[in-house]
Design a protein around this motif. Structure first.
Motif, mmCIF file in Angstrom:
data_model
loop_
_atom_site.group_PDB
_atom_site.id
_atom_site.type_symbol
_atom_site.label_atom_id
_atom_site.label_comp_id
_atom_site.label_asym_id
_atom_site.label_seq_id
_atom_site.Cartn_x
_atom_site.Cartn_y
_atom_site.Cartn_z
ATOM 1 N N ILE A 1 0.886 -4.325 -0.902
ATOM 2 C CA ILE A 1 2.578 -4.936 -1.641
ATOM 3 C C ILE A 1 2.950 -5.502 -0.458
ATOM 4 C CG2 ILE A 1 4.011 -5.117 -3.202
ATOM 5 C CD1 ILE A 1 3.555 -1.929 -4.130
ATOM 6 N N HIS A 2 3.099 -6.821 -1.177
ATOM 7 C CA HIS A 2 3.534 -7.875 0.138
ATOM 8 C C HIS A 2 5.330 -7.754 -0.441
ATOM 9 C CE1 HIS A 2 4.935 -12.284 1.116
ATOM 10 N NE2 HIS A 2 3.811 -11.641 2.105
ATOM 11 N N PRO A 3 5.525 -8.067 0.987
ATOM 12 C CA PRO A 3 7.374 -7.313 0.728
ATOM 13 C C PRO A 3 8.003 -7.598 -0.144
ATOM 14 C CG PRO A 3 6.648 -8.297 3.289
ATOM 15 C CD PRO A 3 5.368 -8.181 2.611
ATOM 16 N N THR A 4 7.627 -9.616 -0.098
ATOM 17 C CA THR A 4 7.921 -10.616 -1.124
ATOM 18 C C THR A 4 8.543 -9.556 -2.457
ATOM 19 O OG1 THR A 4 6.840 -12.475 -1.065
ATOM 20 C CG2 THR A 4 8.494 -11.924 0.457
ATOM 21 N N ALA A 5 6.888 -9.213 -2.932
ATOM 22 C CA ALA A 5 6.637 -9.379 -4.448
ATOM 23 C C ALA A 5 7.598 -7.917 -5.050
ATOM 24 C CB ALA A 5 5.566 -8.140 -4.314
ATOM 25 N N VAL A 6 8.241 -7.826 -6.264
ATOM 26 C CA VAL A 6 9.180 -7.414 -6.634
ATOM 27 C C VAL A 6 8.510 -5.906 -7.870
ATOM 28 C CG1 VAL A 6 11.035 -6.686 -8.313
ATOM 29 C CG2 VAL A 6 10.564 -8.715 -6.595
ATOM 30 N N VAL A 7 8.270 -4.612 -7.406
ATOM 31 C CA VAL A 7 7.854 -3.830 -8.218
ATOM 32 C C VAL A 7 8.116 -3.051 -8.415
ATOM 33 C CG1 VAL A 7 5.676 -2.322 -8.012
ATOM 34 C CG2 VAL A 7 5.263 -4.284 -7.119
ATOM 35 N N ALA B 1 9.829 0.248 -9.634
ATOM 36 C CA ALA B 1 9.806 1.989 -9.001
ATOM 37 C C ALA B 1 8.892 2.253 -10.032
ATOM 38 C CB ALA B 1 11.328 2.602 -8.412
ATOM 39 N N ALA B 2 8.741 2.394 -11.468
ATOM 40 C CA ALA B 2 8.075 3.214 -12.427
ATOM 41 C C ALA B 2 6.916 2.658 -12.668
ATOM 42 C CB ALA B 2 9.245 3.058 -13.244
ATOM 43 N N ALA B 3 6.166 1.681 -12.291
ATOM 44 C CA ALA B 3 4.658 1.406 -12.430
ATOM 45 C C ALA B 3 4.482 1.922 -11.505
ATOM 46 C CB ALA B 3 4.598 -0.781 -11.797
ATOM 47 N N GLN B 4 3.080 2.375 -12.305
ATOM 48 C CA GLN B 4 1.727 3.194 -12.259
ATOM 49 C C GLN B 4 1.186 2.199 -11.246
ATOM 50 O OE1 GLN B 4 1.086 5.795 -14.531
ATOM 51 N NE2 GLN B 4 2.605 5.812 -16.045
ATOM 52 N N ILE B 5 0.721 2.181 -10.168
ATOM 53 C CA ILE B 5 0.613 1.690 -9.446
ATOM 54 C C ILE B 5 -1.094 2.196 -8.401
ATOM 55 C CG2 ILE B 5 -0.219 -0.921 -7.800
ATOM 56 C CD1 ILE B 5 2.247 -1.700 -8.891
ATOM 57 N N ASP B 6 -1.988 2.028 -8.474
ATOM 58 C CA ASP B 6 -3.043 2.536 -7.805
ATOM 59 C C ASP B 6 -2.887 2.336 -5.936
ATOM 60 O OD1 ASP B 6 -5.689 4.216 -7.579
ATOM 61 O OD2 ASP B 6 -6.220 2.973 -6.035
ATOM 62 N N SER B 7 -3.156 3.324 -5.371
ATOM 63 C CA SER B 7 -3.411 2.874 -3.641
ATOM 64 C C SER B 7 -3.710 2.151 -3.438
ATOM 65 C CB SER B 7 -2.949 4.337 -2.655
ATOM 66 O OG SER B 7 -4.293 4.425 -3.220
ATOM 67 N N SER B 8 -5.282 1.651 -4.060
ATOM 68 C CA SER B 8 -6.159 0.340 -3.303
ATOM 69 C C SER B 8 -5.773 -0.844 -4.585
ATOM 70 C CB SER B 8 -7.311 1.125 -3.720
ATOM 71 O OG SER B 8 -7.823 1.391 -4.976
ATOM 72 N N VAL B 9 -4.994 -0.868 -4.765
ATOM 73 C CA VAL B 9 -4.760 -2.822 -5.778
ATOM 74 C C VAL B 9 -3.847 -2.876 -3.766
ATOM 75 C CG1 VAL B 9 -2.775 -3.333 -6.848
ATOM 76 C CG2 VAL B 9 -4.547 -1.153 -7.384
ATOM 77 N N VAL C 1 -0.639 -6.358 -4.127
ATOM 78 C CA VAL C 1 -0.191 -7.642 -4.520
ATOM 79 C C VAL C 1 0.212 -8.717 -3.375
ATOM 80 C CG1 VAL C 1 2.443 -7.526 -5.956
ATOM 81 C CG2 VAL C 1 0.091 -5.885 -5.733
ATOM 82 N N GLY C 2 -0.005 -9.598 -3.649
ATOM 83 C CA GLY C 2 0.501 -11.046 -3.614
ATOM 84 C C GLY C 2 1.747 -10.997 -3.332
ATOM 85 N N ALA D 1 -7.622 2.064 -9.519
ATOM 86 C CA ALA D 1 -7.964 1.471 -8.220
ATOM 87 C C ALA D 1 -9.264 -0.278 -8.476
ATOM 88 C CB ALA D 1 -9.375 2.396 -7.967
ATOM 89 N N GLY D 2 -8.559 -0.357 -6.883
ATOM 90 C CA GLY D 2 -9.768 -2.147 -6.928
ATOM 91 C C GLY D 2 -8.853 -3.434 -6.715
ATOM 92 N N THR D 3 -7.720 -3.236 -7.762
ATOM 93 C CA THR D 3 -7.523 -4.425 -8.484
ATOM 94 C C THR D 3 -7.066 -5.252 -7.617
ATOM 95 O OG1 THR D 3 -7.873 -3.925 -10.379
ATOM 96 C CG2 THR D 3 -5.987 -5.526 -10.370
ATOM 97 N N THR D 4 -7.133 -6.542 -7.098
ATOM 98 C CA THR D 4 -6.291 -7.782 -6.211
ATOM 99 C C THR D 4 -5.398 -8.492 -7.577
ATOM 100 O OG1 THR D 4 -8.063 -9.440 -6.408
ATOM 101 C CG2 THR D 4 -7.940 -7.177 -4.412
ATOM 102 N N VAL D 5 -3.885 -8.669 -7.356
ATOM 103 C CA VAL D 5 -2.870 -9.927 -7.379
ATOM 104 C C VAL D 5 -2.395 -10.384 -6.923
ATOM 105 C CG1 VAL D 5 -1.192 -9.499 -9.581
ATOM 106 C CG2 VAL D 5 -2.109 -7.576 -9.134
#
Length: 264
Positions: free
Chosen positions: A4-10, A12-20, A22-23, A36-40
């Motif tokens: 997850i890029h440091p400027t992204a706002v995610v 804490a309750a979102a469920q995101i696989d460790s391989s995702v 985020v730009g 898994a494997g998704t790129t945003v």
């Protein structure tokens, strides 16, 4: 760890696989799940009760899961569900469903959705479709597998688009498009069947001949829709290889309302 890029706002309750991945500057809400494997990409907003499957590629500036553009919507927890291995290009807007229907907007697997595609509330998109740039779907539109929409295709609410069909650029759909049909125009008219697409998908010459026969029954023999459906059912019973294609067409036509009809 999730990239997850440091400027992204995610949230804490979102469920995101460790391989995702985020730009930069992307915003992801609390009710979002990403497989898994998704790129945003950068500058995306993913909100609402949105579930995204595995190995999707979501490009920059897309908005997924926003509330429907429906004045009747009053905050109900409706959903957007996206399957696996979809490509979602720049500036796509997919809304959640509405309580006036199933409450779910759904995208299947292996779809290629180009820039500026809009899916309104309660749209259902199958698998292996291609939506060219600026394809616009109003609410409650259902799209079958392997459909191709030409650029700037606009679809009226509640229209159904059958499997293996295709629209030309700038088509305007007010009526249902039966399976296999190629259409074009404003409003769209049936021009032929998608023979080349069927060949690329491995349809045998026998099956393609049957599709030609269905086109003739629907558009060349001056039959009523009910009469054409009966002849199509007979065609399917004549040979086992043709049964599934004839049933696909007959079932689709059975669900077409007399008020909307099919493209002619």
């Amino acid at each position: 760890m999730t990239a997850i890029h440091p400027t992204a706002v995610v949230d804490a309750a979102a469920q995101i696989d460790s391989s995702v991945t985020v730009g930069p500057y992307t915003v992801i809400g609390p009710h979002v799940r990403i497989g898994a494997g998704t790129t945003v990409g950068p500058h995306c907003v993913i909100e609402g009760h949105t579930t995204i499957g595995r190995d999707n590629r979501i490009f920059q500036f897309s908005s997924l899961g926003a509330i429907p553009q429906d004045k009747k919507y009053a905050g109900e927890p409706c959903e957007l569900v996206i399957g696996d291995r979809n490509t979602i290009r720049e500036f796509c807007t997919f809304n959640i469903g509405s309580p006036g229907d199933t409450g779910v907007t759904r995208v299947g697997n292996d779809n290629w959705l180009m820039a500026y595609v809009h899916l309104a509330h309660d749209c259902i998109v199958g698998d292996h479709t291609i939506f060219a740039n600026n394809s616009q779907l109003a609410g409650h539109v259902h799209v079958g597998d392997w459909v191709i929409l030409g650029g700037f295709t606009v679809v009226h609410q509640f229209v159904r688009i059958g499997a293996h069909s295709m629209t030309a650029m700038c088509s305007l759909l007010f009526a249902d498009v039966p399976p296999f049909v190629m259409c074009q125009g404003q409003p769209a008219q049936a021009r032929s069947m998608n023979y080349e697409g069927l060949r690329r998908r491995g349809f045998s010459p026998t099956r393609i001949s049957a599709v030609k026969a269905m086109h003739k029954l629907l558009y060349r023999d001056d039959l009523t829709l009910e009469a054409a459906k009966g002849r199509i059912a007979e065609l399917g019973s004549s040979e086992p290889e043709l049964a599934a294609d004839a049933e696909l067409m007959r079932s689709f036509l059975d669900q077409t309302s007399p008020q909307r009809g099919i493209v002619r």
